[in-house]
Write an enzyme that holds these catalytic residues in place. Structure first.
Site, PDB file in Angstrom:
ATOM      1  N   ASP A  71       7.947   4.365   0.142  1.00  0.00           N
ATOM      2  CA  ASP A  71       8.082   3.984   1.553  1.00  0.00           C
ATOM      3  C   ASP A  71       9.224   4.725   2.241  1.00  0.00           C
ATOM      4  OD1 ASP A  71       7.596   1.940   3.792  1.00  0.00           O
ATOM      5  OD2 ASP A  71       9.699   1.552   3.305  1.00  0.00           O
ATOM      6  N   SER A 116       7.463  -4.902   5.114  1.00  0.00           N
ATOM      7  CA  SER A 116       7.288  -5.271   3.709  1.00  0.00           C
ATOM      8  C   SER A 116       7.579  -6.740   3.428  1.00  0.00           C
ATOM      9  CB  SER A 116       8.184  -4.406   2.823  1.00  0.00           C
ATOM     10  OG  SER A 116       7.781  -3.071   2.899  1.00  0.00           O
ATOM     11  N   GLU A 175       7.992  -2.902  -8.525  1.00  0.00           N
ATOM     12  CA  GLU A 175       7.832  -2.188  -7.258  1.00  0.00           C
ATOM     13  C   GLU A 175       8.282  -0.729  -7.347  1.00  0.00           C
ATOM     14  OE1 GLU A 175       9.046  -2.212  -2.539  1.00  0.00           O
ATOM     15  OE2 GLU A 175      10.553  -2.756  -4.001  1.00  0.00           O
TER      16      GLU A 175
HETATM   17 ZN   LIG Z   1       8.961   0.633   5.190  1.00  0.00          ZN
END
Ligand SMILES: [Zn+2]
Length: 470
Positions: A309, A82, A304
């Site tokens: 994730d 990321s 975000e």
């Molecule tokens: Zn990740």
């Protein structure tokens, strides 16, 4: 610790150059809201759509009229993390994995452990690459208000790429110091400071204490006190956030020690952990717009959905899908709010994308209407689909991850529909990896038309910049 002079020179030069850009022309965006679903690859988007709105429905952000596919490779890897992927969007520069908003030649050097065993020793040499200006810094230099909002620690890679420059994403104590106006290690590219900051990880901003703050700062600084002295309202809960005035800078850190809770846990009865006092991503987004829109020059806001994730790394598809829905709801909250003052979005660009894919995949010939998290049931007869050994399997599985049985057993609905079920994977790994495939981008509003085709992630920065007229 990064010296402010190390940050100042190159960024200041870039900002000076930005100042000479032509004035805003008609059709250009006064405001930009950039939404980033961390790890929200195409399969996650499709699965979240089916989970909430059925096959024929669509997520809110899927209704945006401009779409593109984004290539996500980093400077040194086919599959990015990321740090360089968000930094590519924010700076237009391709950099190495783990590096945040620095030149391409910057080598990732992990931080060392401090006396308390935390990663508090920044090992980034002043000669290791150069900072590159971020969209947030460029907007700030144009007199706009700027903000970064996340469900992860505020110093995690995605938000950190907007306001800090460092050779390794894990140097989170140094990243925190970069956000404190006037303090040691401040990123002077931020002018008088980021106007709105929200997320978790209060420990990176407060002093170490063996009992109450074991992951706290070894340097004894209380960055939140420093920020309060610099004019910030400081919030630790949803209640604090609601009470904060809209005409002051704002920092809200809603977890004392880590990320915010997953949406599924934040809304559980009773909520788990610190979830009861934490605002949703929609609530944070709404408050951020309330504050930033006070500035007559407009604003840049990054939002975000960071824990999509994390759930995917665990191969826990349910929490990933529920967090994707919460992220999508935040997009709609922003659109509804902005449209009250800008009904056709003629002054506001909204972009929604992801930084990278994961390895989740969508299997079998499931019957339309079969729950997406359930065992696969065939479209012909609705009976459980079977593998070559006669065992039922789930529609969603992962390329790699922790749940890789040596011999598969048949699965049933009660098992696989549980909140904490971990989907099976092909390759056994303790933590599932990112995927290297392309991701989607959607856009609407002022300057949205050029977002089309297949774009490198660094090109997105240029489109944001030209939408702003910089
Ligand atoms: Zn990740």
């Amino acid at each position: 610790m990064i010296k402010s002079s190390f940050i100042a020179a190159p960024v200041a030069a870039a900002l000076l150059a930005a100042f000479s850009a032509p004035a805003l022309a008609a059709g250009e965006a006064k405001n930009v809201i950039f939404f980033l679903g961390d790890g929200m690859g195409p399969t996650t988007v499709t699965a979240a759509r089916i989970y909430k709105y059925k096959e024929e429905g669509s997520l809110n952000f899927e209704k945006l009229e401009r779409t593109a596919r984004i290539k996500t490779f980093s400077n040194d890897a086919q599959t990015t993390d990321s740090a360089p992927s968000m930094a590519a969007y924010m700076t237009g520069v391709k950099m190495n994995n783990e590096v945040l908003s620095m030149s391409s030649d910057t080598k990732a050097v992990a931080p060392g452990k401090d006396a308390n065993g935390n990663l508090g020793v920044n090992n980034c040499a002043a000669t290791n690459g150069k900072p590159v200006a971020t969209m947030l810094e460029l907007a700030k230099a144009k007199g706009k208000a700027v903000g970064a909002v996340t469900t992860t620690e505020l110093t995690h890679a995605t938000p950190a790429a907007t306001y800090s420059h460092i050779c390794h994403r894990d140097a989170q104590y140094a990243i925190a110091a970069q956000a404190v106006p006037g303090g040691a290690g401040y990123n002077t590219g931020l002018g008088d400071g980021v106007d709105v900051l929200m997320g978790g990880g209060r420990n990176h901003f407060t002093p170490y204490d063996a009992v109450s703050n074991p992951r706290g700062r070894a340097d004894g600084r209380n960055l939140l006190s420093e920020m309060a002295s610099a004019g910030y309202s400081v919030a630790a809960s949803k209640t604090d956030m609601a009470a904060a005035p809209n005409n002051r800078k704002f920092i809200g850190l809603y977890s004392s020690k880590s990320h915010l809770e997953y949406e599924l846990d934040r809304t559980a009865t009773p909520p788990l952990g610190e979830g009861a006092s934490q605002p949703s991503l929609s609530e944070m987004t709404s408050k951020a717009i309330d504050i930033l829109s006070q500035n007559p020059n407009g604003y840049f806001l990054m939002v975000e959905g960071g824990r999509i994730d994390h759930a995917l790394h665990a191969t826990n598809a349910k929490r990933a899908l529920v967090d994707t829905i919460a992220f999508d709801d935040a997009v709609q909250t922003a659109i509804d709010k902005v449209k009250k003052t800008d009904p056709t979005l003629s002054n506001t660009l909204i972009v929604v994308t992801a930084d990278h894919d994961h390895t989740m995949t969508f299997n079998g010939y499931g019957k339309r209407g079969n729950p997406i998290l359930d065992i696969n049931r065939g479209y012909r007869d609705g009976a459980p689909s079977k593998d070559a050994d006669g065992n039922a399997y789930t529609t969603l599985v992962f390329g790699n991850g922790p749940n890789r049985p040596d011999v598969r057993a048949s699965l049933d609905s009660a098992t696989v529909m549980a909140d904490s079920y971990l989907q099976e994977s092909g390759v056994r790994l303790a933590s599932e990896t990112h995927g290297g495939g392309d991701v989607k981008l959607l856009a609407t509003g002022a300057g949205a038309a050029p977002f089309k085709g297949t774009l490198d992630n660094t090109k997105v920065f240029g489109l944001l910049k030209s939408a702003f007229g910089f």
